[in-house]
Motif scaffolding. Sequence first.
Motif, mmCIF file in Angstrom:
data_model
loop_
_atom_site.group_PDB
_atom_site.id
_atom_site.type_symbol
_atom_site.label_atom_id
_atom_site.label_comp_id
_atom_site.label_asym_id
_atom_site.label_seq_id
_atom_site.Cartn_x
_atom_site.Cartn_y
_atom_site.Cartn_z
ATOM 1 N N HIS A 44 -10.462 6.384 7.921
ATOM 2 C CA HIS A 44 -10.979 6.649 9.266
ATOM 3 C C HIS A 44 -10.735 5.496 10.244
ATOM 4 O O HIS A 44 -10.104 5.678 11.294
ATOM 5 C CB HIS A 44 -12.473 6.950 9.149
ATOM 6 C CG HIS A 44 -13.122 7.370 10.422
ATOM 7 N ND1 HIS A 44 -12.798 8.538 11.063
ATOM 8 C CD2 HIS A 44 -14.078 6.779 11.174
ATOM 9 C CE1 HIS A 44 -13.539 8.657 12.157
ATOM 10 N NE2 HIS A 44 -14.318 7.602 12.250
ATOM 11 N N PHE A 376 -25.920 8.821 22.335
ATOM 12 C CA PHE A 376 -24.708 8.986 21.525
ATOM 13 C C PHE A 376 -23.896 10.196 21.987
ATOM 14 O O PHE A 376 -22.674 10.121 22.157
ATOM 15 C CB PHE A 376 -25.129 9.129 20.061
ATOM 16 C CG PHE A 376 -24.014 9.441 19.117
ATOM 17 C CD1 PHE A 376 -22.933 8.573 18.975
ATOM 18 C CD2 PHE A 376 -24.037 10.597 18.344
ATOM 19 C CE1 PHE A 376 -21.904 8.855 18.092
ATOM 20 C CE2 PHE A 376 -23.014 10.896 17.466
ATOM 21 C CZ PHE A 376 -21.947 10.024 17.337
ATOM 22 N N ARG A 380 -20.010 9.702 23.300
ATOM 23 C CA ARG A 380 -18.860 10.096 22.485
ATOM 24 C C ARG A 380 -17.922 11.063 23.191
ATOM 25 O O ARG A 380 -16.826 11.299 22.707
ATOM 26 C CB ARG A 380 -19.310 10.631 21.134
ATOM 27 C CG ARG A 380 -19.894 12.004 21.152
ATOM 28 C CD ARG A 380 -20.149 12.439 19.718
ATOM 29 N NE ARG A 380 -20.864 13.679 19.648
ATOM 30 C CZ ARG A 380 -21.366 14.163 18.516
ATOM 31 N NH1 ARG A 380 -21.249 13.488 17.408
ATOM 32 N NH2 ARG A 380 -21.985 15.311 18.522
ATOM 33 N N LYS A 381 -18.354 11.626 24.298
ATOM 34 C CA LYS A 381 -17.417 12.436 25.069
ATOM 35 C C LYS A 381 -16.279 11.583 25.593
ATOM 36 O O LYS A 381 -15.175 12.061 25.803
ATOM 37 C CB LYS A 381 -18.130 13.118 26.240
ATOM 38 C CG LYS A 381 -19.102 14.178 25.801
ATOM 39 C CD LYS A 381 -19.388 15.156 26.952
ATOM 40 C CE LYS A 381 -20.304 16.267 26.492
ATOM 41 N NZ LYS A 381 -21.686 15.801 26.258
ATOM 42 N N ARG A 382 -16.556 10.288 25.847
ATOM 43 C CA ARG A 382 -15.548 9.427 26.442
ATOM 44 C C ARG A 382 -15.065 8.295 25.544
ATOM 45 O O ARG A 382 -13.993 7.748 25.770
ATOM 46 C CB ARG A 382 -16.083 8.813 27.749
ATOM 47 C CG ARG A 382 -16.338 9.848 28.830
ATOM 48 C CD ARG A 382 -17.059 9.237 30.013
ATOM 49 N NE ARG A 382 -16.376 8.073 30.554
ATOM 50 C CZ ARG A 382 -16.932 7.212 31.409
ATOM 51 N NH1 ARG A 382 -18.176 7.393 31.804
ATOM 52 N NH2 ARG A 382 -16.249 6.189 31.868
ATOM 53 N N PHE A 383 -15.871 7.918 24.567
ATOM 54 C CA PHE A 383 -15.535 6.728 23.783
ATOM 55 C C PHE A 383 -15.650 7.017 22.290
ATOM 56 O O PHE A 383 -16.360 7.926 21.879
ATOM 57 C CB PHE A 383 -16.496 5.576 24.122
ATOM 58 C CG PHE A 383 -16.666 5.300 25.580
ATOM 59 C CD1 PHE A 383 -15.701 4.563 26.276
ATOM 60 C CD2 PHE A 383 -17.772 5.776 26.276
ATOM 61 C CE1 PHE A 383 -15.862 4.300 27.629
ATOM 62 C CE2 PHE A 383 -17.927 5.508 27.634
ATOM 63 C CZ PHE A 383 -16.970 4.777 28.314
ATOM 64 N N SER A 384 -14.955 6.179 21.505
ATOM 65 C CA SER A 384 -15.147 6.208 20.065
ATOM 66 C C SER A 384 -16.407 5.408 19.747
ATOM 67 O O SER A 384 -16.417 4.182 19.858
ATOM 68 C CB SER A 384 -13.923 5.585 19.379
ATOM 69 O OG SER A 384 -14.191 5.340 18.023
#
Lengths: 457, 457
Positions: A44, A376, A380-384
Amino acid sequence: MWIRYGSVTDVTMDQIVSLCRRRGFVFPSSEIYGGLSSTYDYGHYGVLMKNEIRQAWLRAMVQERDDIVALDSAVILNPAVWEASGHVAGFTDPLVDCRTCKLRFRADKLEDSQCGKRPSKKPGEDAQCDLTEARQFNLMFQTQVGALEGASSTAFLRPETAQGIFINFKNVLQLARRKPPFGIAQTGKSFRNEITPGNFLFRVREFEQMEMEFFVPPADAPKWHEYWIEQRLDWHLGLGLRREMVRVRPHEAEELSHYSSATSDIEYLYPIGWQELEGVANRGDYDLTQHTKSSGTKLEFVGQDGERYVPYVIEPAVSIERIFVALLCDAYHEEVVGERERTVLRLSPRVAPVKAAVLPLISKDTGMATHARNLFEELRKRFSVEHDDSGQIGRRYRRQDEIGTPWAFTIDEQTLEDETVTVRDRDSLAQERIPISGVASWLSAALEQPWSPPAAA
Amino acid sequence: MWIRYGSVTDVTMDQIVSLCRRRGFVFPSSEIYGGLSSTYDYGHYGVLMKNEIRQAWLRAMVQERDDIVALDSAVILNPAVWEASGHVAGFTDPLVDCRTCKLRFRADKLEDSQCGKRPSKKPGEDAQCDLTEARQFNLMFQTQVGALEGASSTAFLRPETAQGIFINFKNVLQLARRKPPFGIAQTGKSFRNEITPGNFLFRVREFEQMEMEFFVPPADAPKWHEYWIEQRLDWHLGLGLRREMVRVRPHEAEELSHYSSATSDIEYLYPIGWQELEGVANRGDYDLTQHTKSSGTKLEFVGQDGERYVPYVIEPAVSIERIFVALLCDAYHEEVVGERERTVLRLSPRVAPVKAAVLPLISKDTGMATHARNLFEELRKRFSVEHDDSGQIGRRYRRQDEIGTPWAFTIDEQTLEDETVTVRDRDSLAQERIPISGVASWLSAALEQPWSPPAAA
């Protein structure tokens, strides 16, 4: 001729291999079947980090430039390509067999070799081998395309992506309305049947290249060669490598490939010593001339005023694997913080596989859990990003340190009172409070800041 | 059983092939050497668009989920993997030879075949062939790993990425601290030695798969199978495919692969008819059981309470190529605007290779040129954008329409007076003025809007 900057690194390859295995960056491939030598699978975090490296390269080489276009050519090309390029005849290693132990060695690397039955006692001593004469062994993997061996044709897995670019030179020249200087960039897997692979990801049978062929008027080639060495050096430093660990080394005449009139390596001081990170070659007109001869298609530039020439080619060529290992070696630190030991990857936020962690201080507290979950979901829509609610907070911080996560946002009791969270910095360990509603824009701004590695403690 | 939604498309594959060649999305590979059948190279816009498809998949399958991790396994695995998976024995097509013309055909596709010397006169009539008995032909490419054929071992290029996931099941289970239901996702090239390739990118010898193996408790497999069919259908529609061009078709019992207990295809109405876009299979415990038997490593889930089972696997598997062709077919329109014809790709902004063009109305006007250049430099740090100052403005718009660029920002005389630009919309052709300082945030917001294909004119 060598420009020396660095001091010897104190990270070992074993530490890097161990971290990669432990945290799932890289696994030995086919492990349940006893493996396959020098072949690895990426887990991962390895995938996420490789994606960041590839994206950074494409952004610098294609998106932010006017003069370079992207290409993605096939792995299995018409075999005539490799005849013309000289790879069928010349892409070889000299091999010898040991009559005592039956092992096979590279004739030009015998100092690294040991007879399997009668190893030499002292380092540096000659292998106690009874060696055959050297024979040339081609490094290209062969396969058969078509229905049956008799009726089909032998083809090769590409050992470099560059030839796929040269054979498309005319397409791009016409369709992308380009004239030199312009470049064609490509990322993708290449394959080499290496006889003496090893050193983790350093010499592997399949690897992902990032190559750019820059076509220029012949007289301008030396100038552009210097330009690309500088550009590529800056790019690597921009990924966060420490300046003293990187150097530029021009090849000696006897090191040059058959197609090259000048090559400089950008080298990194890996745990195994100074080694090529990226090569920047002046390939001259070798490749376009060879393909013109073999294909009958003129690969040249013809200007509107009748100007006509075969461009020279400047080629910066690198593999994701070597950048990946350099970044990990450069970032790896074991240190004591307070009374606790930690392993930390001081990766540039740009290449870190995870940009931030969201941590509810007490995971069983419904209010904290809900706030953490909502934050969160937003991020997480925009970033890891990662959400982690298992175990003590110190342990969760250390898990993130070890994979190089630059920031952690912690939701605690005060969050429930005033809607703020703490931001913990991986390197300084400083904590500050910011409004939970401003976390996304804080992170976005933080990721756009220039970054350089913190000075050693 | 078939759920029919669509009507027949009026785009031909020839139109798509022609656009791809003309605008540099896709070239026949090795063209200067006469090509290599069913192999293609991707040009600039093709690369950009494939990257968007891959990123959208990774975002949906990994970044936005808690329960799926990424993997990138090797192309050449230990050959024992393919013995265990059944591919060495069973991944075959039945072939027949024609004694008249010496061509080779797939025994199960004879209705599509023609004798090379005595073609049948009418469509649908039997090929005038004198055929041999059918023989099984394995579709995996073989190669030799190691120094010489005698001393080396036969290996295979992977025909699917899935097996690389199954053999890493235990690694991920342990390291990623997961328990079913959880998934492992991977993108990467696979290779098949197809005998009857064709139809452009539709059946090619190398292609990029995007596969996710979702491990679930056996009793929950049917529920998760339904869930993933819905999820994947929604994802494709979210890329902009028209609803009536997509359907779900459960496989009949006789169509099922040896490993599958149930499969549904998400089909798209390509110019060649309804064909698989993505397959969503219930692979049961076939693969984990096979690899447990062959490797001796138990691939199973053991819970903390002693619960123990071999998970079932739900697999949504798709290739970038089929999505790429579906998107182009869906978006392709030839139409008359005012008195002019245009070809336009009505691609979703999310997958469009170029998000916006920056166009100075009069390129020789220094003020307009400078404004355009500055805007372009600002935008390209964050977006894939183009700057075009060559030719009449109408022609530049049509160039952008043809590659599917959703918006064009034009700098004109008024820009020099009031610092505004026009935004031209590809689909509605509406133009509005916005401040030049607000273009980046306008574009950022526009790209986050949900998009659906405009109704036909």
